[in-house]
Design an enzyme around this catalytic site. Structure first.
Site, PDB file in Angstrom:
ATOM      1  N   GLU A  15       0.698  -1.091   0.535  1.00  0.00           N
ATOM      2  CA  GLU A  15       0.074  -0.240  -0.193  1.00  0.00           C
ATOM      3  C   GLU A  15       0.992   1.421  -0.142  1.00  0.00           C
ATOM      4  O   GLU A  15       2.058   1.108   0.045  1.00  0.00           O
ATOM      5  CB  GLU A  15      -0.514   0.226   1.457  1.00  0.00           C
ATOM      6  CG  GLU A  15      -2.146  -1.025   1.093  1.00  0.00           C
ATOM      7  CD  GLU A  15      -3.121   0.298   0.208  1.00  0.00           C
ATOM      8  OE1 GLU A  15      -3.497   1.069  -0.222  1.00  0.00           O
ATOM      9  OE2 GLU A  15      -4.567  -0.544   0.827  1.00  0.00           O
ATOM     10  N   ASP A  16       0.295   2.096  -0.148  1.00  0.00           N
ATOM     11  CA  ASP A  16       1.037   3.425  -0.666  1.00  0.00           C
ATOM     12  C   ASP A  16       0.989   3.956   0.699  1.00  0.00           C
ATOM     13  O   ASP A  16       1.982   4.150   1.421  1.00  0.00           O
ATOM     14  CB  ASP A  16       1.002   4.748  -1.430  1.00  0.00           C
ATOM     15  CG  ASP A  16      -1.229   5.035  -1.331  1.00  0.00           C
ATOM     16  OD1 ASP A  16      -1.761   3.883  -1.225  1.00  0.00           O
ATOM     17  OD2 ASP A  16      -1.884   5.176  -2.029  1.00  0.00           O
TER      18      ASP A  16
ATOM     19  N   ASP B 247      -4.531   5.489   6.024  1.00  0.00           N
ATOM     20  CA  ASP B 247      -4.547   6.327   6.900  1.00  0.00           C
ATOM     21  C   ASP B 247      -5.982   6.153   7.823  1.00  0.00           C
ATOM     22  O   ASP B 247      -5.385   5.412   8.816  1.00  0.00           O
ATOM     23  CB  ASP B 247      -5.896   7.693   6.075  1.00  0.00           C
ATOM     24  CG  ASP B 247      -5.956   8.853   6.367  1.00  0.00           C
ATOM     25  OD1 ASP B 247      -5.690   9.493   7.623  1.00  0.00           O
ATOM     26  OD2 ASP B 247      -5.905   9.819   5.141  1.00  0.00           O
TER      27      ASP B 247
ATOM     28  N   PHE C 122      -2.215  16.240   5.186  1.00  0.00           N
ATOM     29  CA  PHE C 122      -2.216  15.680   3.291  1.00  0.00           C
ATOM     30  C   PHE C 122      -1.217  15.430   2.358  1.00  0.00           C
ATOM     31  O   PHE C 122      -0.478  16.473   2.530  1.00  0.00           O
ATOM     32  CB  PHE C 122      -2.775  16.146   2.727  1.00  0.00           C
ATOM     33  CG  PHE C 122      -3.862  15.621   1.925  1.00  0.00           C
ATOM     34  CD1 PHE C 122      -4.376  14.279   1.723  1.00  0.00           C
ATOM     35  CD2 PHE C 122      -3.068  16.158   0.248  1.00  0.00           C
ATOM     36  CE1 PHE C 122      -4.615  14.129   0.528  1.00  0.00           C
ATOM     37  CE2 PHE C 122      -4.013  15.368  -0.604  1.00  0.00           C
ATOM     38  CZ  PHE C 122      -5.223  14.486  -0.811  1.00  0.00           C
TER      39      PHE C 122
ATOM     40  N   ARG D  58       0.710  12.100  -8.777  1.00  0.00           N
ATOM     41  CA  ARG D  58       0.988  11.021  -8.612  1.00  0.00           C
ATOM     42  C   ARG D  58       2.764  10.541  -8.835  1.00  0.00           C
ATOM     43  O   ARG D  58       3.212   9.488  -8.607  1.00  0.00           O
ATOM     44  CB  ARG D  58       0.730   9.771  -9.262  1.00  0.00           C
ATOM     45  CG  ARG D  58      -0.961   9.226  -8.318  1.00  0.00           C
ATOM     46  CD  ARG D  58      -1.704   8.705  -8.913  1.00  0.00           C
ATOM     47  NE  ARG D  58      -2.728   8.216  -9.196  1.00  0.00           N
ATOM     48  CZ  ARG D  58      -3.884   7.991  -8.104  1.00  0.00           C
ATOM     49  NH1 ARG D  58      -2.710   7.624  -6.748  1.00  0.00           N
ATOM     50  NH2 ARG D  58      -5.292   7.692  -7.746  1.00  0.00           N
TER      51      ARG D  58
HETATM   52  P1  IMP Z   1      -7.580   4.806   4.760  1.00  0.00           P
HETATM   53  O1  IMP Z   1      -8.208   6.039   5.179  1.00  0.00           O
HETATM   54  O2  IMP Z   1      -6.802   4.181   5.374  1.00  0.00           O
HETATM   55  O3  IMP Z   1      -8.521   4.000   3.765  1.00  0.00           O
HETATM   56  O4  IMP Z   1      -6.444   5.915   2.825  1.00  0.00           O
HETATM   57  C1  IMP Z   1      -7.939   5.487   2.271  1.00  0.00           C
HETATM   58  C2  IMP Z   1      -7.601   6.085   0.591  1.00  0.00           C
HETATM   59  O5  IMP Z   1      -7.497   7.385   0.952  1.00  0.00           O
HETATM   60  C3  IMP Z   1      -5.563   5.756   0.895  1.00  0.00           C
HETATM   61  O6  IMP Z   1      -5.301   4.872   0.281  1.00  0.00           O
HETATM   62  C4  IMP Z   1      -5.296   6.795  -0.138  1.00  0.00           C
HETATM   63  O7  IMP Z   1      -5.435   6.639  -1.586  1.00  0.00           O
HETATM   64  C5  IMP Z   1      -5.532   7.424   0.444  1.00  0.00           C
HETATM   65  N1  IMP Z   1      -5.366   9.080   1.223  1.00  0.00           N
HETATM   66  C6  IMP Z   1      -4.865   9.098   2.529  1.00  0.00           C
HETATM   67  N2  IMP Z   1      -3.989   9.788   3.359  1.00  0.00           N
HETATM   68  C7  IMP Z   1      -4.156  10.603   2.091  1.00  0.00           C
HETATM   69  C8  IMP Z   1      -2.980  11.885   1.497  1.00  0.00           C
HETATM   70  O8  IMP Z   1      -2.314  11.904   2.094  1.00  0.00           O
HETATM   71  N3  IMP Z   1      -2.491  12.013   0.559  1.00  0.00           N
HETATM   72  C9  IMP Z   1      -3.132  10.787  -0.905  1.00  0.00           C
HETATM   73  N4  IMP Z   1      -4.147  10.017   0.014  1.00  0.00           N
HETATM   74  C10 IMP Z   1      -4.444  10.158   0.535  1.00  0.00           C
HETATM   75 MG    MG Z   2      -4.137   3.424  -1.846  1.00  0.00          MG
END
Ligand code: IMP
Ligand code: MG
Length: 180
Positions: free
Chosen positions: A101-102, A105, A155, A168
């Site tokens: 995963e990148d 969050d 962010f 990206r």
């Molecule tokens: P989750 O809240 O862990 O489900 O994150 C969902 C998605 O939100 C991640 O896979 C990213 O695509 C996006 N995301 C969360 N935080 C960031 C950020 O700081 N920058 C860019 N994308 C983010």
């Molecule tokens: Mg992602």
């Protein structure tokens, strides 16, 4: 390094490509050691993982396979939301899987990925995420084994991460500037 603008927001340099590379090397070494006899399957979750996955895989020196998936979620009939991994293309039965995963969050999307994997009868699942925002986590994961950097709830864009589709392609990671 200069600030950049993506759409309406200004971002300042946060992590250089060099810093990321150094850390990715360490993650790769740990995986090589932990999985030397397991022939793991790396599963990159698109789109955000593409750059991290490419650099991480160059550090992997053990037998392995890799694939990329997209996570599809739709409203099921009785059980609420149902998640499915699109494009797996490898029989995962009995395999040791490493999800790449990148960023994690809240962990909502990782929860969906794990749920979708549960029908694949894998031997084990670990998660390798470049970034983690610990203070945003809304779920417990006992398999978030490899984390590049823990960051504050800010962010970020670059190195695969986007803001509204853009950013990206950036080789460094930038964080949003506070509102002026
Ligand atoms: P989750 O809240 O862990 O489900 O994150 C969902 C998605 O939100 C991640 O896979 C990213 O695509 C996006 N995301 C969360 N935080 C960031 C950020 O700081 N920058 C860019 N994308 C983010
Ligand atoms: Mg992602």
């Amino acid at each position: 390094m200069a600030n950049i603008k993506v759409w309406d927001l200004e971002f300042e340099p946060f992590m250089t490509h060099n810093q990321i590379e150094e850390r990715v090397k360490v993650l790769g070494e740990a995986i090589n050691k932990d999985y030397y006899d397991k022939a793991p399957v790396f599963i990159g979750v698109l789109n955000g993982c593409f750059m991290f996955m490419a650099d991480l895989m160059k550090e992997i020196q053990i037998p392995c396979e890799m694939t990329f998936v997209k996570l599809a979620s739709y409203s099921g009939t009785a059980q609420g939301e149902v998640s499915q991994l699109l494009g797996v293309g490898i029989d995962l039965t009995g395999r040791h899987v490493i999800i790449v995963e990148d960023i994690v969050d809240t962990g909502n999307s990782l929860t969906h990925t794990m749920a979708a994997l549960s029908s694949h009868h894998v031997a084990s699942v670990a998660v390798c995420s470049l970034l983690l925002k610990p203070s945003c986590l809304a779920h417990d994961f006992d398999n978030l084994k490899y984390v590049g950097f823990e960051i504050a709830p800010e962010f970020v864009v670059g190195y695969g991460l986007d803001y509204n589709g853009q950013g990206r392609n950036l080789r460094h990671i930038y964080k949003v500037c506070p509102n002026p």
